[in-house]
Each structure stands twice: as structure tokens, then as C-alpha cells.
Design a protein around this motif. Structure first.
Motif, short mmCIF file in Angstrom:
data_model
loop_
_atom_site.label_atom_id
_atom_site.label_comp_id
_atom_site.label_asym_id
_atom_site.label_seq_id
_atom_site.Cartn_x
_atom_site.Cartn_y
_atom_site.Cartn_z
N ALA A 198 0.82 -1.22 0.00
CA ALA A 198 0.00 0.00 0.00
C ALA A 198 0.85 1.26 0.00
O ALA A 198 0.38 2.33 -0.42
N SER A 199 2.09 1.16 0.46
CA SER A 199 2.95 2.35 0.50
C SER A 199 3.31 2.86 -0.89
O SER A 199 3.81 3.99 -1.02
N PHE A 200 3.10 2.06 -1.93
CA PHE A 200 3.35 2.54 -3.29
C PHE A 200 2.38 3.65 -3.69
O PHE A 200 2.63 4.36 -4.66
N LEU A 210 9.47 6.96 2.71
CA LEU A 210 10.69 6.30 3.16
C LEU A 210 10.60 5.94 4.63
O LEU A 210 10.94 4.81 5.03
N SER A 211 10.14 6.85 5.47
CA SER A 211 10.02 6.55 6.90
C SER A 211 8.98 5.47 7.16
O SER A 211 9.15 4.63 8.06
N PHE A 212 7.91 5.43 6.38
CA PHE A 212 6.89 4.39 6.54
C PHE A 212 7.47 3.01 6.23
O PHE A 212 7.24 2.05 6.98
N LYS A 213 8.24 2.91 5.16
CA LYS A 213 8.83 1.61 4.79
C LYS A 213 9.87 1.17 5.82
O LYS A 213 9.97 -0.03 6.12
N VAL A 214 10.62 2.11 6.36
CA VAL A 214 11.59 1.75 7.40
C VAL A 214 10.88 1.23 8.64
O VAL A 214 11.32 0.26 9.28
N THR A 215 9.74 1.82 8.99
CA THR A 215 8.96 1.35 10.14
C THR A 215 8.45 -0.07 9.93
O THR A 215 8.51 -0.92 10.84
N THR A 221 11.55 -7.07 11.65
CA THR A 221 12.75 -7.44 12.42
C THR A 221 12.40 -7.85 13.85
O THR A 221 12.98 -8.80 14.39
N VAL A 222 11.45 -7.17 14.44
CA VAL A 222 11.00 -7.53 15.80
C VAL A 222 10.38 -8.93 15.80
O VAL A 222 10.62 -9.73 16.72
N MET A 223 9.62 -9.25 14.77
CA MET A 223 9.04 -10.59 14.68
C MET A 223 10.12 -11.65 14.54
O MET A 223 10.02 -12.75 15.10
N GLN A 224 11.19 -11.33 13.83
CA GLN A 224 12.30 -12.28 13.70
C GLN A 224 13.01 -12.49 15.04
O GLN A 224 13.43 -13.61 15.35
N LEU A 225 13.13 -11.44 15.83
CA LEU A 225 13.74 -11.59 17.15
C LEU A 225 12.89 -12.47 18.06
O LEU A 225 13.42 -13.28 18.83
N ILE A 226 11.57 -12.33 17.98
CA ILE A 226 10.68 -13.19 18.75
C ILE A 226 10.84 -14.65 18.32
O ILE A 226 10.88 -15.57 19.15
N MET A 248 10.25 -12.40 3.51
CA MET A 248 9.48 -11.17 3.66
C MET A 248 10.38 -9.98 3.96
O MET A 248 10.20 -8.87 3.43
N PHE A 249 11.37 -10.20 4.81
CA PHE A 249 12.31 -9.13 5.14
C PHE A 249 13.08 -8.68 3.91
O PHE A 249 13.26 -7.48 3.67
N GLY A 250 13.53 -9.66 3.10
CA GLY A 250 14.27 -9.31 1.89
C GLY A 250 13.42 -8.55 0.88
O GLY A 250 13.89 -7.58 0.26
N LEU A 251 12.17 -8.97 0.70
CA LEU A 251 11.29 -8.27 -0.25
C LEU A 251 11.03 -6.83 0.19
O LEU A 251 11.08 -5.90 -0.63
N ILE A 252 10.76 -6.64 1.46
CA ILE A 252 10.50 -5.29 1.95
C ILE A 252 11.76 -4.43 1.87
O ILE A 252 11.69 -3.23 1.57
N MET A 253 12.92 -5.04 2.11
CA MET A 253 14.17 -4.27 2.02
C MET A 253 14.45 -3.85 0.57
O MET A 253 14.89 -2.72 0.32
N ILE A 254 14.19 -4.74 -0.39
CA ILE A 254 14.35 -4.37 -1.80
C ILE A 254 13.40 -3.24 -2.18
O ILE A 254 13.77 -2.31 -2.91
N SER A 255 12.17 -3.31 -1.66
CA SER A 255 11.22 -2.23 -1.90
C SER A 255 11.72 -0.91 -1.31
O SER A 255 11.56 0.16 -1.92
#
Length: 402
Positions: A198-200, A210-215, A221-226, A248-255
Motif C-alpha cells: 500500500a505504501s506505493f 521512506l520513513s513508513f517503509k523503514v517502520t 525485524t521484531v518478529m524475527q527476534l521473537i 518477507m524481510f528481503g522483499l520489503i528491504m528491496i522495496s
């Protein structure tokens, strides 16, 4: 033996906590009486410390039993002795978390004697696996996160140092209740991915996108720590849920990287616009300075012409004619100089109008490239993400249990 409760399964420690009941029966030749001589009494309970009991132990047990011991033992008139022992067992169990949270675990509880070899003490299961499973289901009190599936029993002999010992191995098979993990882990990550899609729709101008995607990336990342606190580090293969989170982390990072690139291209056009504006401003300032210089020159020539006109005295006819010619020439030059700033002003206006029309006909190059790149990336991003989710869930469903 039967399982009365599955208390806990600790994946990170690879331990299995259960509450089990062990029923033991053996013959003692020193115990015998005729019930008819004792008013029909055929069995009785006596303190457990008064008689010999098998030194039974569970091989996988790693903590001391915390259950209250049974203080009595039952003796029968026909030499038969019965003893029931309840144990809270904390045992080791190798976890297979490849299909977590849709995993099925199998844990062993091996019963054997501590000091007696096989030729002196031999254990035998009273019933077969089917009967033991049904018996366990009837006696099961609490299952909590895990559902009991079945229990098998096998009698074998193992070599322990210099002697063989008889061992009864009970294998408990159970399945995890995965609904809570789906609702609290898998679905939220899909929601985060939906927010990234939706951020597109957010404008690339400014830093909100940019700040929304970083959030969103930090939330994953928090889910990965859990997840890292749940799964053991000694797993043979990377669990599919870890692959799912990394994907999922990789796809969002590429975005996120694509957003940074698009914003850089747009900023590049903005910088070029500011540079052109500064250049036009400097040109206009230079033109103003030159116009001021021209006005000064015109005033000088006019002043000179006026001086010549005032100082004209006719000492002779030839001198008066020469001065009149000179005065007319100076007046013509001053008139031409007065017309020059107006012509320059009209030329600058015409050039500015031509350049503005040219810029209107040709849009910003890098902004156009950024918009095309954003559209192409969106369709590629959605396609790759859909393929990844289809593959990961199909492997998740069809993976075989080890």
C-alpha cells in the motif's frame, strides 16, 4: 505406562515435560496366604519401604522428580505385588522444527533398571501399542499446546558398559496446536507486507514514504527476534518459518532500496531546477547592471552634447558650421543609445518565453524515468512476492516429517 498430561515442550532447550503414571507388577514368592483363613482378605496395602521394588529409572530424565511419591504398595494373596508410581518427567527430546508451527514431535521415554542386568531383571509391557494409546487417551487430563496422537511401545536390549540391560521404549507422538501461531505470527507478517504494498500509493516527494517503509521493516525485524527466542539453534535444517521471515524481510528491504533510488532521481531533477533558477537569476542581475551602465553612458553623451551647445560661440562662419555638424552627430548617437536598452529588454523577454515554452513541451527527464521505474518495479514486486508465498506454503504443506 501412560501419559496423564503433556505439560510443556521447550523447543529452545529441547526438553519434554510430562506427567506420567507407571504401573508395575511382579511376583514375590515370600508373600502368600489363604484368604479363607483371614476372613476373605485377598489383598492389602503396606508401606512401600517394607518391600523390595525394582530400581526403575527413565533414561532421558534430566531433572529430579517433583511429584509426591506413593507411600504404599499393594500385595495380593497369590504372590503378586502391584505398585503405581506417578512422575513429573523433564526429559530430553530432539525437536524437528522444520515445519514449525505445523510440526509433529516424537519423544522417547526409556524405562530400565539402574543396577540389574538383563538376566536378573527383565521388563515386559503389559499391553501392546494400540491398547496403551487408548488407555492414555482415557487418562489424559491436560494437553495445553500439544495434542496427543499415539504412543508406541517397544521392548529391546541395550549394551551398558560391560553388561546388557533390558529396556522398554515408549514413543509419544504429538502435534502442535498451530492456530495461535498463525494468528499472532504468520498473519501479522502478511499484514506488514500488505502495508508495504500500500505504501506505493504514497507520494515520492518528501520523506513520508521512506520513513513508513523503514517502520514496516523494523516491525518485521521484531518478529524475527521473537522467533529467534522460540526456535533452537541446533536445528539440522533452517525452519520454513525462518525462510518465510527472511523472504518477507528481503522483499520489503528491496522495496525500500527502490524507494531510495526513486527519491534520488526526483531529487536530481529538483537540484537541476534550482541550478537553472540560480543561473537565470544571475543573468537577470547582470542584465540590470548592464542596463544601468547604458543609462549612465547616455547621460554622459547628453551632458556632453549640452555642454557643446552652451559653449558654442561663432567667431567665424566656418567654425559655426563645424560645431553644428558635430552637435547633430552627438544627438544622433545619444538617441541610438537610448533605444539600445529597450531592444535588449525585448530580446531577453523573447528568449525567456522561448525557453519556458520549450521546458513545458519537454518534461523533467529523471522524474519521468523514476515514475516508469516505480511502475515496472511494482508489477515485478507483486509477481515475485506471489510466487514466493505460493512456493513457501506449498513446501510447508507437503514437507515430510522426519
Amino acid at each position: 505406562m501412560s501419559i496423564m498430561a503433556i505439560l510443556d515442550v521447550r523447543e529452545i532447550d529441547q526438553t519434554f515435560v510430562s506427567f506420567v503414571g507407571i504401573y508395575m507388577k511382579w511376583e514375590d514368592p515370600h508373600i502368600f496366604w489363604k484368604p479363607c483363613h483371614f476372613g476373605g482378605l485377598d489383598k492389602m496395602r503396606v508401606p512401600a519401604d517394607m518391600l523390595w521394588k525394582p530400581d526403575l529409572m527413565i533414561e532421558e530424565m534430566i531433572e529430579k522428580d517433583k511429584a509426591v511419591p506413593n507411600a504404599f504398595i499393594t500385595i495380593n494373596s497369590n504372590n503378586l505385588v502391584e505398585y503405581v508410581r506417578d512422575l513429573m518427567v523433564v526429559s530430553t527430546c530432539k525437536m524437528q522444527v522444520y515445519k514449525f508451527p505445523f510440526d509433529i514431535q516424537s519423544c522417547n521415554l526409556s524405562l530400565k533398571s539402574i543396577g540389574y542386568p538383563e538376566d536378573e531383571l527383565k521388563f515386559e509391557a503389559i499391553e501392546n501399542s494400540t491398547v496403551v494409546t487408548e488407555w492414555t487417551r482415557q487418562m489424559m487430563r491436560n494437553q495445553f499446546e500439544w495434542l496427543f496422537i499415539s504412543m508406541t511401545v517397544k521392548n529391546t536390549s541395550v549394551r551398558h558398559f560391560y553388561q546388557n540391560k533390558n529396556v522398554i521404549i515408549y514413543t509419544i507422538t504429538m502435534r502442535r496446536r498451530s492456530a495461535l501461531y498463525i494468528a499472532n505470527f504468520l498473519v501479522p507478517i502478511l499484514f506488514f507486507f500488505g502495508l508495504d504494498l500500500a505504501s506505493f500509493l504514497i507520494s515520492d516527494h518528501g520523506g513520508e514514504k521512506l520513513s513508513f517503509k523503514v517502520t514496516v521493516l523494523l516491525a518485521v525485524t521484531v518478529m524475527q527476534l521473537i522467533l529467534n527466542e522460540i526456535l533452537p539453534a541446533s536445528s539440522d535444517r533452517i525452519p520454513l518459518i525462518a525462510v518465510y521471515c527472511i523472504g518477507m524481510f528481503g522483499l520489503i528491504m528491496i522495496s525500500l532500496l527502490e524507494t531510495i533510488l526513486v527519491m534520488y532521481l526526483i531529487e536530481k531533477d529538483s537540484a537541476s531546477k534550482e541550478k537553472k533558477a540560480d543561473k537565470n537569476r544571475s543573468l537577470s542581475e547582470d542584465y540590470g547592471d548592464k542596463q544601468g551602465n547604458y543609462d549612465g553612458d547616455v547621460k554622459k553623451w547628453t551632458h556632453c552634447a549640452c555642454v557643446c551647445n552652451v559653449s558654442d560661440e561663432p567667431p567665424s562662419v566656418l567654425l559655426s558650421v563645424a560645431k553644428e555638424d558635430k552637435r547633430s552627430q552627438l544627438m544622433e548617437e545619444s538617441n541610438s543609445l537610448e533605444k539600445l536598452p529597450d531592444e535588449l529588454s525585448e530580446a531577453v523577454k523573447a528568449l525567456s518565453l522561448f525557453l519556458s515554452r520549450k521546458e513545458e513541451r519537454k518534461p523533467d527527464y529523471w522524474t519521468k524515468v523514476a515514475k516508469k521505474l516505480d511502475i515496472i518495479f511494482f508489477f515485478v514486486y507483486v509477481t515475485v512476492s506471489a510466487l514466493f508465498l505460493v512456493v513457501i506454503f506449498s513446501v510447508w504443506i507437503n514437507a515430510k516429517y522426519e
